[in-house]
Structure formats: C-alpha cells, structure tokens
Scaffold this motif. Structure first.
Motif, PDB file in Angstrom:
ATOM      1  N   LEU A  62      -5.783   3.281  -7.923  1.00  0.00           N
ATOM      2  CA  LEU A  62      -6.948   4.126  -8.186  1.00  0.00           C
ATOM      3  C   LEU A  62      -6.914   5.404  -7.342  1.00  0.00           C
ATOM      4  CD1 LEU A  62      -9.849   1.548  -8.504  1.00  0.00           C
ATOM      5  CD2 LEU A  62      -8.767   2.884 -10.300  1.00  0.00           C
ATOM      6  N   GLY A  63      -5.785   5.621  -6.677  1.00  0.00           N
ATOM      7  CA  GLY A  63      -5.636   6.846  -5.898  1.00  0.00           C
ATOM      8  C   GLY A  63      -6.045   6.698  -4.445  1.00  0.00           C
ATOM      9  N   GLY A  64      -6.547   5.524  -4.075  1.00  0.00           N
ATOM     10  CA  GLY A  64      -7.003   5.293  -2.712  1.00  0.00           C
ATOM     11  C   GLY A  64      -5.898   4.756  -1.831  1.00  0.00           C
ATOM     12  N   ALA A  65      -6.234   4.429  -0.599  1.00  0.00           N
ATOM     13  CA  ALA A  65      -5.244   3.903   0.331  1.00  0.00           C
ATOM     14  C   ALA A  65      -5.913   2.904   1.273  1.00  0.00           C
ATOM     15  CB  ALA A  65      -4.614   5.034   1.126  1.00  0.00           C
ATOM     16  N   LEU A  66      -5.100   1.987   1.767  1.00  0.00           N
ATOM     17  CA  LEU A  66      -5.567   0.985   2.717  1.00  0.00           C
ATOM     18  C   LEU A  66      -4.599   0.961   3.892  1.00  0.00           C
ATOM     19  CD1 LEU A  66      -6.046  -2.027   0.269  1.00  0.00           C
ATOM     20  CD2 LEU A  66      -7.897  -0.769   1.387  1.00  0.00           C
ATOM     21  N   SER A  67      -5.107   0.648   5.068  1.00  0.00           N
ATOM     22  CA  SER A  67      -4.182   0.355   6.159  1.00  0.00           C
ATOM     23  C   SER A  67      -4.813  -0.634   7.117  1.00  0.00           C
ATOM     24  CB  SER A  67      -3.782   1.628   6.912  1.00  0.00           C
ATOM     25  OG  SER A  67      -2.700   1.315   7.775  1.00  0.00           O
ATOM     26  N   LEU A  68      -3.965  -1.495   7.666  1.00  0.00           N
ATOM     27  CA  LEU A  68      -4.414  -2.402   8.723  1.00  0.00           C
ATOM     28  C   LEU A  68      -4.158  -1.718  10.055  1.00  0.00           C
ATOM     29  CD1 LEU A  68      -5.377  -5.281   9.604  1.00  0.00           C
ATOM     30  CD2 LEU A  68      -2.953  -5.890   9.725  1.00  0.00           C
ATOM     31  N   PHE A 105      -8.803  -3.875  12.324  1.00  0.00           N
ATOM     32  CA  PHE A 105      -9.679  -3.457  11.232  1.00  0.00           C
ATOM     33  C   PHE A 105      -8.869  -2.890  10.072  1.00  0.00           C
ATOM     34  CE2 PHE A 105      -9.387   1.046  12.316  1.00  0.00           C
ATOM     35  CZ  PHE A 105      -9.165   1.015  13.689  1.00  0.00           C
ATOM     36  N   VAL A 106      -9.498  -2.854   8.925  1.00  0.00           N
ATOM     37  CA  VAL A 106      -8.877  -2.316   7.720  1.00  0.00           C
ATOM     38  C   VAL A 106      -9.551  -0.994   7.385  1.00  0.00           C
ATOM     39  CG1 VAL A 106      -8.557  -2.645   5.233  1.00  0.00           C
ATOM     40  CG2 VAL A 106      -8.262  -4.575   6.801  1.00  0.00           C
ATOM     41  N   LEU A 107      -8.742   0.023   7.149  1.00  0.00           N
ATOM     42  CA  LEU A 107      -9.262   1.303   6.664  1.00  0.00           C
ATOM     43  C   LEU A 107      -9.077   1.363   5.157  1.00  0.00           C
ATOM     44  CD1 LEU A 107      -7.972   4.190   8.965  1.00  0.00           C
ATOM     45  CD2 LEU A 107     -10.217   3.082   8.942  1.00  0.00           C
ATOM     46  N   ASP A 132      -1.211   1.797  13.479  1.00  0.00           N
ATOM     47  CA  ASP A 132      -1.459   1.865  12.046  1.00  0.00           C
ATOM     48  C   ASP A 132      -0.341   1.098  11.347  1.00  0.00           C
ATOM     49  OD1 ASP A 132      -2.003   2.819   9.449  1.00  0.00           O
ATOM     50  OD2 ASP A 132      -0.719   4.569   9.792  1.00  0.00           O
ATOM     51  N   MET A 133      -0.684   0.064  10.563  1.00  0.00           N
ATOM     52  CA  MET A 133       0.343  -0.779   9.952  1.00  0.00           C
ATOM     53  C   MET A 133       0.078  -0.962   8.458  1.00  0.00           C
ATOM     54  SD  MET A 133       0.782  -3.444  13.098  1.00  0.00           S
ATOM     55  CE  MET A 133      -0.874  -3.212  13.738  1.00  0.00           C
ATOM     56  N   PRO A 134       0.341   0.094   7.683  1.00  0.00           N
ATOM     57  CA  PRO A 134       0.073  -0.002   6.241  1.00  0.00           C
ATOM     58  C   PRO A 134       0.997  -1.026   5.586  1.00  0.00           C
ATOM     59  CG  PRO A 134       1.362   1.970   6.732  1.00  0.00           C
ATOM     60  CD  PRO A 134       0.982   1.377   8.049  1.00  0.00           C
ATOM     61  N   LYS A 135       0.525  -1.601   4.516  1.00  0.00           N
ATOM     62  CA  LYS A 135       1.313  -2.573   3.760  1.00  0.00           C
ATOM     63  C   LYS A 135       2.554  -1.898   3.180  1.00  0.00           C
ATOM     64  CE  LYS A 135      -0.350  -3.262  -0.502  1.00  0.00           C
ATOM     65  NZ  LYS A 135      -1.322  -3.797  -1.472  1.00  0.00           N
ATOM     66  N   GLN A 136       3.697  -2.510   3.343  1.00  0.00           N
ATOM     67  CA  GLN A 136       4.920  -1.984   2.718  1.00  0.00           C
ATOM     68  C   GLN A 136       5.306  -2.801   1.506  1.00  0.00           C
ATOM     69  OE1 GLN A 136       7.117  -2.236   6.437  1.00  0.00           O
ATOM     70  NE2 GLN A 136       7.442  -0.020   6.326  1.00  0.00           N
ATOM     71  N   GLU A 137       4.906  -4.070   1.516  1.00  0.00           N
ATOM     72  CA  GLU A 137       5.220  -4.953   0.401  1.00  0.00           C
ATOM     73  C   GLU A 137       4.210  -6.092   0.431  1.00  0.00           C
ATOM     74  OE1 GLU A 137       9.130  -7.360  -1.259  1.00  0.00           O
ATOM     75  OE2 GLU A 137       9.258  -6.162   0.551  1.00  0.00           O
ATOM     76  N   GLU A 138       3.780  -6.483  -0.762  1.00  0.00           N
ATOM     77  CA  GLU A 138       2.828  -7.594  -0.845  1.00  0.00           C
ATOM     78  C   GLU A 138       3.550  -8.753  -1.507  1.00  0.00           C
ATOM     79  OE1 GLU A 138      -0.834  -6.514  -2.690  1.00  0.00           O
ATOM     80  OE2 GLU A 138      -1.622  -8.570  -2.643  1.00  0.00           O
ATOM     81  N   PHE A 139       3.544  -9.909  -0.879  1.00  0.00           N
ATOM     82  CA  PHE A 139       4.187 -11.076  -1.475  1.00  0.00           C
ATOM     83  C   PHE A 139       3.156 -11.865  -2.251  1.00  0.00           C
ATOM     84  CE2 PHE A 139       6.694  -9.883   2.204  1.00  0.00           C
ATOM     85  CZ  PHE A 139       7.939  -9.763   1.620  1.00  0.00           C
ATOM     86  N   TYR A 140       3.593 -12.386  -3.359  1.00  0.00           N
ATOM     87  CA  TYR A 140       2.667 -13.115  -4.218  1.00  0.00           C
ATOM     88  C   TYR A 140       2.150 -14.368  -3.501  1.00  0.00           C
ATOM     89  CZ  TYR A 140       0.665 -15.842  -7.888  1.00  0.00           C
ATOM     90  OH  TYR A 140      -0.217 -16.580  -8.613  1.00  0.00           O
TER      91      TYR A 140
END
Lengths: 147, 157
Positions: A62-68, A105-107, A132-140
C-alpha cells in the motif's frame, strides 16, 4: 472463555469468507446462528480479547513501510523515554524486553522515506541511538494462534 | 493492479473493522454510495492482489492468557538463513518469523516470536525446537517481553 469462543477465535484467524452473508456462513460451520456469532464477536472486541476484526493490509504494497526498532534506555529514564517515543503516532507497538536493548517498538509509516525521518526525530528527542531492523524476508508461518 | 480512488475509499472504510451486521458489505456500500456487489468485488480484488493479506480477527495474546511472549533471535550463517527460517516458520509455536539486518553489537539476523502461557513452557518449546531442528550450534537469545506500552494497528489512507 467457553469452547465456542475458542472455536470462533481459531476459525476467524484463518480468514473470513467474502460473500454477502459472511457471518451466516461462518456461524453455520460452528453450529451457531448468525446473530449469536455476531454477538460473541462483539463481546470479545468489547472486553479486549480481540483487538480488531477486519482486514490485515500489506503495508509495503500500500506504499507504506514498517520497521522494528530497538533502544538501550537507561533504567532511570525509562518512563520518560517511553512517553517520548509513544508520542510519535508512527509508533505502533512498544514493549519492554529483558535485554540490554530493553525497548522494542514497531514504526509504521505511510511512506518508506518517513521511517528515516521518524528515526532521526526519536533520536533527537531522546538523545539515544535507535537500532533500526527492517524486515528483509518474511517466512511463512501458520496464521493461526490457537487457543 | 493499480489502486483506484474507489479502492482507496474501500481501504479506508474498512480499516477500522468490519460492521457487525448481517450484510456488512451492504453497509459499507451505503456509506460509500456503492452497491454491495461493487464493494465485494473491490475487496476480493484487493485480497487477490495481496493488498489485503487476510480478513479476520486479531487477538490480544495477553488478554487470552498468553502472557509469556518471547522474541527468539538467532545468529544464522547467511547461507543457511532461508532453510532455518522456513523450518522455524513451520513450528506450531512460532507465530512470526523474519530475517532482519545485523547491527553493531547485535549479531542476530533471524527473529521468531513465540507465545505461551508462562515462561517455562515457552523455554520448553524452544528447547524442543532446537533439538528437533538441530540448531544447537546456532547462537541465540531469548528476549521475553515485559510491560506493553502501546498496541494499535497501523493506519493507512
């Protein structure tokens, strides 16, 4: 919590049918009537067992971003820093954890660029570095959290 | 699929939650000046296009008695991280599993979340997992959560 509430939770984490009378369809599978299912979902939202009932959006698509993000906060300043960090509307979750990195926290931002801006603003508000540790890969994973 | 103005209005209309009424899509349609069918068609397209990952409930683990919440982080050699991530994701007790970048003083590149009713049980799950997947040689740390300061969904549109 009774067996029916448990069943509803387990069932509805997996998905919700996209049809005209979705509650009736789900209720049928649980041996309930439509109204009873609606009442139970309403009560679980009301008493906080459920935080939401609706869509889980794909933030990045949706054009947004998340980071841990994590910070090492001196114990004496903890409450003050919690307040400073939570004052940012982009902070979605914030937990203390037992570690030298003791605040996590999550941004969630509307644009990827905004992540970096908020990180800088948090660092300058608190005077502390942010990891800042953004997701690089999400495992199912199975989506369900069984109760 | 490129999002249209209508898609954005639907996204905004349901992000707070679905109406708890017999025909929720008709109600959304009424708010947006759209037919029930038109709303449903957009929602189906949004889901098929991956904009909606899933529709359903989000539980509050804590309120359901799952008060022990551990983030287990692993320092996995880069060439094994995909295999280990897949294997962890298949474990019943793992609710999230992500690869993330290492940082100075922070060597861990794989993050998995585990929820349980108490810390002892969570530690047991981790031991079993390490045994079953043969992960003894991979450095790890378990970060239990303490106080929760904020929990809200992200907002879009």
């Amino acid at each position: 919590m009774d067996a029916i509430d448990r069943e509803i939770i387990n069932r509805l984490q997996g998905g919700f049918p996209l049809c005209e009378r979705p509650y009736r369809e789900v209720a049928g599978g649980l041996g309930l009537d439509e109204e009873a299912l609606i009442r139970r979902i309403d009560r679980m939202l009301e008493d906080g067992r459920l935080s939401r009932f609706g869509p889980m959006y794909h933030a990045e698509r949706l054009g947004g971003a998340l980071s841990l993000c994590a910070m090492a906060v001196p114990e004496a300043r903890f409450d003050e820093v919690v307040a400073q960090v939570n004052a940012f509307p982009e902070v979605a979750h914030n937990y203390a954890r037992d570690h030298w990195l003791n605040m996590w926290f999550v941004l969630a931002t509307e644009t990827p660029e905004r992540i970096g801006e908020v990180l800088k603003a948090i660092e300058s508000a608190t005077g502390l570095p942010v990891y800042d540790m953004p997701k690089q890969e999400e495992f199912y994973v199975g989506l369900r959290f069984e109760v | 699929m490129v999002l249209s103005e209508t898609d954005n209005r639907v996204i905004a209309a349901i992000q707070g939650g679905l109406p708890l009424t017999s025909r929720p899509w008709a109600e959304i349609g009424e708010r947006l000046g759209m037919s029930e069918d038109a709303v449903l068609a957009r929602v189906r397209a949004l889901q098929a296009g991956g904009y909606i990952k899933r529709m359903g409930i989000v539980v509050r683990h804590h309120e359901l008695g799952y008060t022990a919440n551990a983030m287990v982080v692993w320092d996995v050699p880069d060439d094994r991280v995909d295999a280990v991530g897949d294997a962890l994701g298949r474990q019943r007790c793992v609710t999230l599993c992500y690869r993330r970048p290492r940082r100075p003083g922070w060597p861990y590149n794989l993050f998995s979340m585990i929820h349980g009713k108490d810390r002892e049980r969570v530690l047991d799950y981790i031991d079993q997992m390490v045994e079953e997947l043969d992960l003894q040689g991979i450095p790890r740390e378990v970060l239990f959560s303490g106080r929760r300061f904020k929990q809200r969904g992200a907002r879009y549109r």
